[in-house]
Design a protein around this motif. Structure first.
Motif, PDB file in Angstrom:
ATOM      1  N   LEU A 191     -24.629 -38.996 -96.895  1.00  0.00           N
ATOM      2  CA  LEU A 191     -23.383 -38.412 -97.371  1.00  0.00           C
ATOM      3  C   LEU A 191     -22.756 -39.292 -98.446  1.00  0.00           C
ATOM      4  CD1 LEU A 191     -21.183 -36.185 -97.028  1.00  0.00           C
ATOM      5  CD2 LEU A 191     -20.107 -37.684 -95.348  1.00  0.00           C
ATOM      6  N   GLN A 192     -22.766 -40.604 -98.207  1.00  0.00           N
ATOM      7  CA  GLN A 192     -22.205 -41.531 -99.192  1.00  0.00           C
ATOM      8  C   GLN A 192     -23.034 -41.562-100.474  1.00  0.00           C
ATOM      9  OE1 GLN A 192     -22.367 -44.837 -96.490  1.00  0.00           O
ATOM     10  NE2 GLN A 192     -20.186 -44.761 -96.017  1.00  0.00           N
ATOM     11  N   GLU A 193     -24.362 -41.417-100.324  1.00  0.00           N
ATOM     12  CA  GLU A 193     -25.250 -41.458-101.485  1.00  0.00           C
ATOM     13  C   GLU A 193     -25.395 -40.097-102.160  1.00  0.00           C
ATOM     14  OE1 GLU A 193     -28.824 -42.926 -99.755  1.00  0.00           O
ATOM     15  OE2 GLU A 193     -27.923 -44.863 -99.195  1.00  0.00           O
ATOM     16  N   ARG A 194     -24.838 -39.081-101.568  1.00  0.00           N
ATOM     17  CA  ARG A 194     -24.897 -37.695-102.059  1.00  0.00           C
ATOM     18  C   ARG A 194     -26.344 -37.223-102.197  1.00  0.00           C
ATOM     19  NH1 ARG A 194     -20.379 -35.109-106.067  1.00  0.00           N
ATOM     20  NH2 ARG A 194     -20.713 -32.979-105.331  1.00  0.00           N
ATOM     21  N   LEU A 220     -28.763 -34.760-100.509  1.00  0.00           N
ATOM     22  CA  LEU A 220     -28.821 -33.615 -99.602  1.00  0.00           C
ATOM     23  C   LEU A 220     -30.125 -33.586 -98.805  1.00  0.00           C
ATOM     24  CD1 LEU A 220     -27.570 -31.053 -98.486  1.00  0.00           C
ATOM     25  CD2 LEU A 220     -28.488 -29.803-100.455  1.00  0.00           C
ATOM     26  N   LYS A 221     -31.249 -33.847 -99.447  1.00  0.00           N
ATOM     27  CA  LYS A 221     -32.535 -33.823 -98.751  1.00  0.00           C
ATOM     28  C   LYS A 221     -32.563 -34.830 -97.610  1.00  0.00           C
ATOM     29  CE  LYS A 221     -37.526 -34.253 -99.463  1.00  0.00           C
ATOM     30  NZ  LYS A 221     -38.611 -34.503-100.463  1.00  0.00           N
ATOM     31  N   LYS A 222     -32.110 -36.022 -97.879  1.00  0.00           N
ATOM     32  CA  LYS A 222     -32.067 -37.080 -96.868  1.00  0.00           C
ATOM     33  C   LYS A 222     -31.114 -36.687 -95.728  1.00  0.00           C
ATOM     34  CE  LYS A 222     -31.001 -42.053 -96.552  1.00  0.00           C
ATOM     35  NZ  LYS A 222     -30.545 -43.230 -97.368  1.00  0.00           N
ATOM     36  N   ALA A 223     -29.999 -36.060 -96.074  1.00  0.00           N
ATOM     37  CA  ALA A 223     -29.014 -35.654 -95.075  1.00  0.00           C
ATOM     38  C   ALA A 223     -29.578 -34.572 -94.157  1.00  0.00           C
ATOM     39  CB  ALA A 223     -27.745 -35.156 -95.763  1.00  0.00           C
ATOM     40  N   LEU A 224     -30.260 -33.592 -94.728  1.00  0.00           N
ATOM     41  CA  LEU A 224     -30.817 -32.507 -93.919  1.00  0.00           C
ATOM     42  C   LEU A 224     -31.920 -33.008 -92.992  1.00  0.00           C
ATOM     43  CD1 LEU A 224     -30.948 -29.655 -96.586  1.00  0.00           C
ATOM     44  CD2 LEU A 224     -29.319 -29.910 -94.699  1.00  0.00           C
ATOM     45  N   ASN A 225     -32.741 -33.943 -93.473  1.00  0.00           N
ATOM     46  CA  ASN A 225     -33.790 -34.520 -92.621  1.00  0.00           C
ATOM     47  C   ASN A 225     -33.178 -35.272 -91.441  1.00  0.00           C
ATOM     48  OD1 ASN A 225     -35.886 -33.538 -94.187  1.00  0.00           O
ATOM     49  ND2 ASN A 225     -36.034 -35.376 -95.448  1.00  0.00           N
ATOM     50  N   ASP A 277     -25.327 -20.259 -84.933  1.00  0.00           N
ATOM     51  CA  ASP A 277     -26.453 -21.194 -84.839  1.00  0.00           C
ATOM     52  C   ASP A 277     -25.990 -22.544 -85.389  1.00  0.00           C
ATOM     53  OD1 ASP A 277     -28.723 -22.760 -85.365  1.00  0.00           O
ATOM     54  OD2 ASP A 277     -29.988 -20.994 -85.642  1.00  0.00           O
ATOM     55  N   PRO A 278     -25.925 -23.594 -84.557  1.00  0.00           N
ATOM     56  CA  PRO A 278     -25.386 -24.878 -85.035  1.00  0.00           C
ATOM     57  C   PRO A 278     -26.207 -25.487 -86.163  1.00  0.00           C
ATOM     58  CG  PRO A 278     -26.361 -25.111 -82.852  1.00  0.00           C
ATOM     59  CD  PRO A 278     -26.283 -23.651 -83.136  1.00  0.00           C
ATOM     60  N   ARG A 279     -27.522 -25.317 -86.129  1.00  0.00           N
ATOM     61  CA  ARG A 279     -28.353 -25.911 -87.174  1.00  0.00           C
ATOM     62  C   ARG A 279     -28.014 -25.295 -88.540  1.00  0.00           C
ATOM     63  NH1 ARG A 279     -33.033 -28.613 -86.958  1.00  0.00           N
ATOM     64  NH2 ARG A 279     -33.284 -28.028 -84.758  1.00  0.00           N
ATOM     65  N   VAL A 280     -28.008 -23.988 -88.604  1.00  0.00           N
ATOM     66  CA  VAL A 280     -27.714 -23.306 -89.862  1.00  0.00           C
ATOM     67  C   VAL A 280     -26.295 -23.630 -90.335  1.00  0.00           C
ATOM     68  CG1 VAL A 280     -27.432 -21.051 -90.967  1.00  0.00           C
ATOM     69  CG2 VAL A 280     -29.342 -21.443 -89.394  1.00  0.00           C
ATOM     70  N   THR A 281     -25.353 -23.632 -89.404  1.00  0.00           N
ATOM     71  CA  THR A 281     -23.953 -23.890 -89.747  1.00  0.00           C
ATOM     72  C   THR A 281     -23.772 -25.302 -90.303  1.00  0.00           C
ATOM     73  OG1 THR A 281     -23.264 -22.392 -87.980  1.00  0.00           O
ATOM     74  CG2 THR A 281     -21.588 -23.866 -88.864  1.00  0.00           C
ATOM     75  N   LEU A 282     -24.401 -26.290 -89.663  1.00  0.00           N
ATOM     76  CA  LEU A 282     -24.282 -27.673 -90.134  1.00  0.00           C
ATOM     77  C   LEU A 282     -25.034 -27.891 -91.448  1.00  0.00           C
ATOM     78  CD1 LEU A 282     -24.615 -29.528 -86.718  1.00  0.00           C
ATOM     79  CD2 LEU A 282     -22.566 -29.348 -88.123  1.00  0.00           C
ATOM     80  N   SER A 334     -24.657 -28.799 -97.295  1.00  0.00           N
ATOM     81  CA  SER A 334     -24.945 -28.280 -98.630  1.00  0.00           C
ATOM     82  C   SER A 334     -23.660 -28.060 -99.424  1.00  0.00           C
ATOM     83  CB  SER A 334     -25.729 -26.968 -98.520  1.00  0.00           C
ATOM     84  OG  SER A 334     -25.992 -26.434 -99.799  1.00  0.00           O
ATOM     85  N   ASP A 335     -22.652 -27.475 -98.767  1.00  0.00           N
ATOM     86  CA  ASP A 335     -21.383 -27.210 -99.441  1.00  0.00           C
ATOM     87  C   ASP A 335     -20.675 -28.493 -99.867  1.00  0.00           C
ATOM     88  OD1 ASP A 335     -21.747 -24.509 -99.167  1.00  0.00           O
ATOM     89  OD2 ASP A 335     -20.458 -24.305 -97.394  1.00  0.00           O
ATOM     90  N   ILE A 336     -20.832 -29.550 -99.074  1.00  0.00           N
ATOM     91  CA  ILE A 336     -20.152 -30.813 -99.386  1.00  0.00           C
ATOM     92  C   ILE A 336     -20.909 -31.621-100.436  1.00  0.00           C
ATOM     93  CG2 ILE A 336     -19.453 -33.073 -98.463  1.00  0.00           C
ATOM     94  CD1 ILE A 336     -18.905 -31.636 -95.806  1.00  0.00           C
ATOM     95  N   ILE A 337     -22.238 -31.755-100.244  1.00  0.00           N
ATOM     96  CA  ILE A 337     -23.011 -32.674-101.073  1.00  0.00           C
ATOM     97  C   ILE A 337     -23.425 -32.062-102.403  1.00  0.00           C
ATOM     98  CG2 ILE A 337     -25.176 -33.976-101.169  1.00  0.00           C
ATOM     99  CD1 ILE A 337     -24.936 -34.385 -98.161  1.00  0.00           C
TER     100      ILE A 337
END
Length: 331
Positions: A223-226, A228-233, A314-319, A324-327
């Motif tokens: 999140l700090q590094e912005r 998205l791929k790393k965050a989703l993994n 669905d928590p996975r899809v929602t999170l 995605s919306d933030i990063i």
């Protein structure tokens, strides 16, 4: 009513470990080492009934003249099933009356301790406890108190007979999150596996941390590094490890809120002198977002938390949508 404040206590707040240890300290002071089911009584606030609660509170035994009564879950929110039945406000008022009536006749050799995560300071019960007892709030360290949290971790490690360099201490504090209960659990695990070592290392902490904890650390950094791929993994690993969604949103929320504060304050924040490894990472992270994006990020997290609690998607899809919306770049 007892004339002093030595036998009525209210401990409340979101820091479970400190509340639990304070309860134990008060009980040990009053009872010594003679704990038993006869002199240490535990009640659930949601289940107390006048016909059973009052007699047990007021009873004096010649075999156990000293007694500690612990009332847990005071002020706890009811389940959806409870709410559907209606009468929640009336039920709370009735429970409060039962407790106040019981304390009005509390024997001097009986210590009463109420424990709560949240409590309404406007309520009659809180005002009664505050006037007639000792009230203490136990809160988690704020995000900008990372140095204080690290100092607590360092002392806790030393109490367990463990030494660790500063970078290892900061890592343990960061991957465990703000909960002292979770950190204490990790320290016990480290003691079990590393008690024979002269000093812990960063690698020791990484090896013993669960996949969910390490992924939480990775997600915060993403999140700090912005990234998205790393965050989703990292999110996928955390969900596979059954990390609660509220813990995921809570850990990210503290970071993005701090980055927003840093961005809004600018040089004034740096001048305040609140520096630590954690703060420095948030300062660097805030540079990758605009003020508008960070403000929107706080709202996105709030809306996501509300959606997960009410609509049950669905928590996975929602999170994933939240991240995605933030990063993702919006300008």
């Amino acid at each position: 009513m007892p004339s002093d404040k030595d036998n009525i206590y209210l401990f409340y707040g979101d820091e479970e470990l400190m509340i639990d240890e304070e309860i134990r300290a008060v009980a040990a002071k009053h009872l010594g080492r003679e704990f038993s089911e006869l002199n240490f009584l535990v009640f659930d606030a949601k289940e107390i009934e006048e016909e059973s609660f009052l007699p047990q509170i007021r009873a004096v035994s010649m075999f156990c003249p000293k007694k500690v009564v612990l009332l847990k879950g005071l002020g706890a929110k009811k389940t959806e099933e409870d709410d559907e039945e209606g009468g929640q406000a009336e039920d709370k008022a009735e429970k409060a009356d039962i407790i106040i009536d019981a304390l009005a006749g509390l024997p001097q050799d009986t210590v009463f301790i109420a424990a709560a995560k949240h409590i309404d300071k406007r309520s009659r019960l809180y005002k009664f406890l505050n006037q007639n007892g000792r009230v203490r709030e136990f809160r988690r360290f704020a995000p900008w108190e990372h140095n204080e949290l690290a100092a607590w971790v360092e002392k806790r490690l030393k109490d367990a007979g463990l030494e660790a360099p500063r970078d290892a201490v900061f890592l343990l504090a960061q991957i465990s999150g703000p909960s002292l209960l979770q950190i204490d659990t990790e320290i016990k695990k480290l003691w079990a596996y590393c008690a024979d070592k002269e000093a812990l290392t960063v690698q020791d902490i990484k090896e013993l941390a669960s996949r969910g904890e390490l992924s939480s650390f990775t997600l915060q950094n993403a999140l700090q590094e912005r990234d998205l791929k790393k965050a989703l993994n990292a999110l996928n690993v955390m969900l596979a490890a059954k990390v609660k969604t509220e813990m995921i949103i809570g850990s990210l929320g503290s970071i993005i809120s701090l980055m927003l504060e840093i961005k809004a304050a600018g040089d004034a924040f740096k001048a305040a002198g609140r520096q630590s490894y954690y703060i420095e990472r948030c300062i660097e992270g805030s540079k990758r977002y605009s003020l508008r994006e960070l403000a929107a990020g706080v709202k996105i997290m709030h809306d996501t938390d509300l959606r997960l609690k009410t609509i049950s998607p669905d928590p996975r899809v929602t999170l994933e949508m939240m991240l995605s919306d933030i990063i993702a770049r919006n300008n």
